[in-house]
Design an enzyme around this catalytic site. Structure first.
Site, mmCIF file in Angstrom:
data_model
loop_
_atom_site.group_PDB
_atom_site.id
_atom_site.type_symbol
_atom_site.label_atom_id
_atom_site.label_comp_id
_atom_site.label_asym_id
_atom_site.label_seq_id
_atom_site.Cartn_x
_atom_site.Cartn_y
_atom_site.Cartn_z
ATOM 1 N N LYS A 1 7.275 0.415 1.114
ATOM 2 C CA LYS A 1 8.623 0.523 -0.111
ATOM 3 C C LYS A 1 8.294 1.170 -0.924
ATOM 4 O O LYS A 1 7.473 2.778 -1.111
ATOM 5 C CB LYS A 1 9.617 0.070 0.690
ATOM 6 C CG LYS A 1 9.496 -0.645 2.181
ATOM 7 C CD LYS A 1 11.479 -2.293 1.719
ATOM 8 C CE LYS A 1 10.799 -2.673 3.233
ATOM 9 N NZ LYS A 1 10.642 -3.279 3.813
ATOM 10 N N TYR B 1 -13.994 -4.045 14.548
ATOM 11 C CA TYR B 1 -13.004 -5.405 14.684
ATOM 12 C C TYR B 1 -13.925 -6.285 13.546
ATOM 13 O O TYR B 1 -15.003 -5.927 13.578
ATOM 14 C CB TYR B 1 -13.521 -6.221 15.922
ATOM 15 C CG TYR B 1 -12.531 -5.683 16.909
ATOM 16 C CD1 TYR B 1 -11.259 -6.658 16.487
ATOM 17 C CD2 TYR B 1 -12.520 -5.840 18.101
ATOM 18 C CE1 TYR B 1 -10.173 -6.344 17.770
ATOM 19 C CE2 TYR B 1 -11.475 -6.141 19.056
ATOM 20 C CZ TYR B 1 -10.155 -5.728 18.844
ATOM 21 O OH TYR B 1 -8.930 -6.380 19.237
ATOM 22 N N GLU C 1 -12.427 -9.979 12.049
ATOM 23 C CA GLU C 1 -11.983 -10.929 12.208
ATOM 24 C C GLU C 1 -12.250 -11.257 11.594
ATOM 25 O O GLU C 1 -13.846 -11.933 11.288
ATOM 26 C CB GLU C 1 -11.851 -11.815 13.873
ATOM 27 C CG GLU C 1 -10.439 -11.126 14.449
ATOM 28 C CD GLU C 1 -11.629 -10.422 15.567
ATOM 29 O OE1 GLU C 1 -13.272 -9.703 15.517
ATOM 30 O OE2 GLU C 1 -11.439 -10.441 16.940
ATOM 31 N N ASP D 1 9.891 -12.530 -1.591
ATOM 32 C CA ASP D 1 9.380 -11.719 -0.669
ATOM 33 C C ASP D 1 9.950 -10.535 -1.461
ATOM 34 O O ASP D 1 11.556 -9.835 -1.679
ATOM 35 C CB ASP D 1 10.839 -12.222 0.693
ATOM 36 C CG ASP D 1 10.434 -10.496 1.592
ATOM 37 O OD1 ASP D 1 10.119 -9.845 0.974
ATOM 38 O OD2 ASP D 1 11.211 -10.339 2.604
ATOM 39 N N ARG E 1 2.358 1.209 5.581
ATOM 40 C CA ARG E 1 3.057 0.576 6.485
ATOM 41 C C ARG E 1 1.898 -0.855 6.634
ATOM 42 O O ARG E 1 1.637 -0.885 7.172
ATOM 43 C CB ARG E 1 3.610 1.226 7.598
ATOM 44 C CG ARG E 1 4.739 0.552 8.186
ATOM 45 C CD ARG E 1 5.413 1.740 9.249
ATOM 46 N NE ARG E 1 6.215 2.553 8.499
ATOM 47 C CZ ARG E 1 7.654 2.175 7.656
ATOM 48 N NH1 ARG E 1 8.104 1.375 8.402
ATOM 49 N NH2 ARG E 1 7.854 3.388 7.396
ATOM 50 N N THR F 1 5.895 -5.667 1.747
ATOM 51 C CA THR F 1 5.518 -5.279 2.554
ATOM 52 C C THR F 1 4.875 -3.645 1.532
ATOM 53 O O THR F 1 4.656 -3.962 0.134
ATOM 54 C CB THR F 1 6.977 -4.100 3.703
ATOM 55 O OG1 THR F 1 8.066 -4.001 1.905
ATOM 56 C CG2 THR F 1 7.142 -4.411 3.846
#
Ligand code: DSN
Length: 420
Positions: free
Chosen positions: A229, A52, A54, A199, A235, A226
């Site tokens: 691609k 974790y 954060e 984008d 991903r 992203t």
């Protein structure tokens, strides 16, 4: 491969083996998909999934962050260098989260975004009514002026911007095959006091590989993307800020704690690997070849009088009106091509007379076959085989012959494990 899974989970092992075979023996033409390196997969399957983290490097909520901080810092520094950004957030779990985080960073509820019409190439997260973001923000549209050339109607964009006073002018698309005039986007944004955001999910790899213009060079404030691609990483999503630290801080807050909890540190590590691969000179050769291959496919479709939206392509993808040209609905074309080992997707085309679930078009592109090593010679042949299969869709012998040739091509061009 998958030794431990094989021992303890036979059902899942069979599914993974099936996907390995599918990817190995078939051609991937979905323009938003690609094959990652073994190094990216190792990082994504790494021990960092246990942690974790954060917060952000140097400012975490839990202890034990010596190595997570290093991994995230590598990803941040590399992606900034790749795109010429001053700030980067590499935590968005996806492109959708990157866009949603960006909206919440820049907008107040009720504010307006001017983005590309969805049937002209825009994305769901650019304000499709089925998404929850439309409950918070107002979305207005620009379109192509001429669907046969793909030219955007910049005069109308300015008029809509003046009438609706958007806070964001949003460039970018998931089904558009031409280059945008970035200077015009930025000029319109400046005129109405909006942020210029792109984008770049589909074309990030082309920008990184210097085969496409960099929107930051034209004054865009923010780039979302992203990473899986054309950029050929795991991903996930990213948000880059050109120069404003104030904006970057708002984005960091919007992603965590605003939208997400613990970052996927294993995916961030895999992003760091992919960014280092994209910084390698060989990535520029790859990006240029994506475009050359798309042009080779365009030539075959053009020679066979198949209508392409925008009249063809200037990037990695082609939208073909198979219903208008061959009287085959996109859904049927997708299925026929699937049976011969070619994966692509049905797609709505501008001003489609058919429904979104049963549209007129197909969308396909060259990022994955280029990773496989295809040049214009093989790309030309793939386009010819696509048309042979579509035109002979009711002829078993033709379909069988096409499928065999696709399998042979795949065997000749195995999916590589490394790119640098
Ligand atoms: N699903 C992606 C694409 O195929 O373009 C966009 O999110």
């Amino acid at each position: 491969m998958y030794d431990a899974i094989k021992k303890q989970d036979k059902e899942l092992f069979a599914a993974l083996e099936g996907e390995e075979t599918r990817e190995r023996e078939g051609l991937e033409l979905i323009p938003s998909e690609n094959y990652v390196s073994k190094a990216v997969r190792e990082a994504q399957g790494s021990i960092l999934t246990n942690k974790y983290a954060e917060g952000y490097p140097g400012r975490r909520y839990y202890g034990g962050q010596e190595f997570t901080d290093q991994a995230e810092a590598f990803a941040i520094e590399r992606v900034k260098k790749l795109f010429g950004a001053s700030f980067a957030n590499v935590q968005p779990h996806s492109g959708a989260n990157a866009n949603i985080g960006m909206y919440f960073a820049l907008l107040q509820p009720g504010d307006t975004v001017l983005g590309m019409d969805l049937s002209h190439g825009g994305h769901l997260t650019h304000g499709h009514p089925v998404t929850y973001i439309t409950k918070f923000f107002n979305f207005v549209r620009y379109k192509m002026k001429d669907v046969e050339t793909g030219e955007i109607d910049y005069d109308d964009m300015l008029a809509v911007a003046k009438a609706h006073k958007p806070k964001i002018i949003l460039a970018g698309f998931s089904a558009y095959s031409r280059e945008l005039d970035y200077a015009k986007f930025v000029a319109i944004a400046r005129e109405v006091g909006a942020y210029a955001v792109i984008d770049a999910a589909h074309i990030a790899g082309l920008i990184a590989g210097k085969a496409a213009k960099n929107p930051f060079d034209y004054g865009f404030d923010i780039m979302t993307s992203t990473t899986h691609k054309t950029l050929r990483g795991p991903r996930g999503g990213i948000i880059l800020t050109r120069e404003s630290e104030e904006l970057a801080k708002k984005i960091d807050k919007a992603i965590f704690p605003g939208l997400q909890g613990g970052p996927l540190m294993h995916v961030i590590a895999a992003k760091a690997v992919a960014f280092s691969e994209a910084l390698h000179p060989s990535f520029q050769t790859y990006a240029a070849q994506i475009l050359t291959n798309a042009k080779a496919m365009e030539a075959v479709f053009k020679a066979n009088n198949v209508r392409m939206l925008g009249g063809g392509t200037s990037n990695h993808l082609i939208l073909a009106d198979v219903f208008g040209s061959l009287a085959i609905p996109g859904k049927v074309a997708e299925k026929v091509l699937d049976t011969v080992g070619i994966t692509l997707n049905k797609n709505v085309i501008a001003d489609d007379t058919r429904s979104p679930m049963d549209p007129s078009g197909i969308r396909f592109g060259t990022p994955a076959i280029t990773t496989r090593g295809f040049t214009e010679k093989e790309s030309t042949r793939v386009a010819e085989l696509m048309l042979q299969a579509l035109q002979g869709k009711d002829d078993e012998v033709t379909l069988k012959a096409v499928h065999q040739e696709i399998k042979d091509l795949c065997a000749k061009f195995p999916i590589p494990d490394t790119f640098v």
